[in-house]
Design a protein around this motif. Structure first.
Motif, short mmCIF file in Angstrom:
data_model
loop_
_atom_site.label_atom_id
_atom_site.label_comp_id
_atom_site.label_asym_id
_atom_site.label_seq_id
_atom_site.Cartn_x
_atom_site.Cartn_y
_atom_site.Cartn_z
N ARG A 145 -40.89 -23.37 -21.47
CA ARG A 145 -39.75 -22.44 -21.53
C ARG A 145 -39.26 -22.12 -20.12
O ARG A 145 -38.05 -22.10 -19.86
CB ARG A 145 -40.19 -21.15 -22.22
CG ARG A 145 -40.36 -21.24 -23.72
CD ARG A 145 -40.65 -19.85 -24.29
NE ARG A 145 -40.81 -19.84 -25.72
CZ ARG A 145 -41.92 -19.49 -26.36
NH1 ARG A 145 -42.99 -19.11 -25.67
NH2 ARG A 145 -41.99 -19.49 -27.69
N GLY A 146 -40.19 -21.84 -19.23
CA GLY A 146 -39.82 -21.52 -17.86
C GLY A 146 -39.13 -22.68 -17.17
O GLY A 146 -38.17 -22.49 -16.40
N PHE A 147 -39.61 -23.89 -17.43
CA PHE A 147 -39.00 -25.08 -16.84
C PHE A 147 -37.54 -25.20 -17.27
O PHE A 147 -36.65 -25.42 -16.44
CB PHE A 147 -39.77 -26.34 -17.27
CG PHE A 147 -39.06 -27.62 -16.96
CD1 PHE A 147 -39.15 -28.17 -15.69
CD2 PHE A 147 -38.29 -28.26 -17.92
CE1 PHE A 147 -38.49 -29.35 -15.38
CE2 PHE A 147 -37.62 -29.44 -17.62
CZ PHE A 147 -37.72 -29.98 -16.35
N VAL A 148 -37.28 -25.07 -18.56
CA VAL A 148 -35.91 -25.21 -19.07
C VAL A 148 -35.01 -24.11 -18.49
O VAL A 148 -33.87 -24.37 -18.08
CB VAL A 148 -35.89 -25.19 -20.61
CG1 VAL A 148 -34.45 -25.14 -21.12
CG2 VAL A 148 -36.60 -26.42 -21.17
N ALA A 149 -35.53 -22.88 -18.43
CA ALA A 149 -34.72 -21.78 -17.89
C ALA A 149 -34.36 -22.03 -16.43
O ALA A 149 -33.21 -21.82 -16.02
CB ALA A 149 -35.48 -20.46 -18.03
N ASP A 150 -35.33 -22.48 -15.64
CA ASP A 150 -35.05 -22.75 -14.22
C ASP A 150 -34.08 -23.92 -14.06
O ASP A 150 -33.17 -23.88 -13.23
CB ASP A 150 -36.36 -23.08 -13.48
CG ASP A 150 -37.23 -21.84 -13.29
OD1 ASP A 150 -36.71 -20.72 -13.42
OD2 ASP A 150 -38.43 -22.00 -12.99
N ALA A 151 -34.29 -24.97 -14.85
CA ALA A 151 -33.41 -26.14 -14.76
C ALA A 151 -31.99 -25.77 -15.16
O ALA A 151 -31.02 -26.21 -14.52
CB ALA A 151 -33.94 -27.26 -15.66
N GLU A 152 -31.85 -24.96 -16.18
CA GLU A 152 -30.51 -24.54 -16.61
C GLU A 152 -29.84 -23.69 -15.54
O GLU A 152 -28.65 -23.85 -15.26
CB GLU A 152 -30.62 -23.76 -17.92
CG GLU A 152 -29.28 -23.38 -18.51
CD GLU A 152 -29.41 -22.77 -19.89
OE1 GLU A 152 -28.44 -22.84 -20.66
OE2 GLU A 152 -30.49 -22.21 -20.21
N SER A 153 -30.60 -22.78 -14.92
CA SER A 153 -30.04 -21.93 -13.88
C SER A 153 -29.56 -22.75 -12.69
O SER A 153 -28.46 -22.53 -12.16
CB SER A 153 -31.09 -20.91 -13.42
OG SER A 153 -30.63 -20.17 -12.32
#
Length: 199
Positions: free
Chosen positions: A82-90
């Motif tokens: 979840r954290g990976f996707v959030a950071d990548a999206e940001s």
């Protein structure tokens, strides 16, 4: 089997190679660099933003790989995804905003195409979020490397999508910017490293 970890390592290596290759002959040498408002300056700015974004995603993939292999708890592992996707999206949103801010109204049609490309990237990350939420919360028959490869493939989907947007925006751009983009080939060189990882 060692195939899963190998795929992840190949994907990470390809992302690192992308960052190195995309910078060759690019904007690292600031002395004598074109003014940002000129067509050449815009081309370099687009390249800079794209290369920085890909470097960021490569770093996130590597961090995820290093953190995840030591985690046995499936719930904790899911939080890492979840954290990976959030950071990548940001970081993707930051890149798109930077690119759209560079072009401005004089390149309206090209800007619109890149805005659509940004929306497509947002859809890709929304899909990745849904995929992670579908991962089991407790017992998972799939190992970390298998789930990680699924996310790595989504990273490569965004790279291919943005490459298409850049190529099509170049066709729609003013003649001056179109020529500058042709003369700055690293702006549109985004390898399909997901294909390499699946070989």
């Amino acid at each position: 089997s060692g195939a899963g970890p190998l795929r992840v390592r190949v994907a990470i290596a390809a992302l690192v190679l992308l960052a190195a290759c995309s910078g060759d002959g690019g904007p690292d040498d600031e002395e004598g660099a074109p003014a940002p408002s000129t067509p050449s300056g815009l081309a370099v700015g687009l390249c800079d933003a794209t290369v920085a974004w890909r470097e960021d995603l490569g770093e996130l993939v590597e961090e995820l790989s290093q953190a995840g292999v030591a985690v046995e708890d499936v719930g904790v592992r899911k939080d890492l995804f979840r954290g990976f996707v959030a950071d990548a999206e940001s970081r993707t949103d930051t890149m798109v905003d930077e690119v759209l801010g560079l072009l401005g109204p004089d390149e309206g049609t090209a800007t619109q195409r890149l805005a659509v490309g940004g929306d497509e990237l947002a859809e890709d990350w929304a899909y990745a979020r849904e995929m992670v939420e579908d991962f089991p919360d407790r017992e998972d028959a799939e190992p970390f490397v298998s789930r990680g490869t699924q996310l790595t493939n989504e990273v490569e989907r965004t790279g291919a999508r943005w490459k298409t947007a850049l190529n099509e925006a170049a066709v729609l751009a003013s003649p001056e910017l179109r020529k500058a983009l042709v003369d700055e080939p690293s702006c549109t060189v985004i390898p399909r490293t997901a294909d390499t990882a699946q070989e």
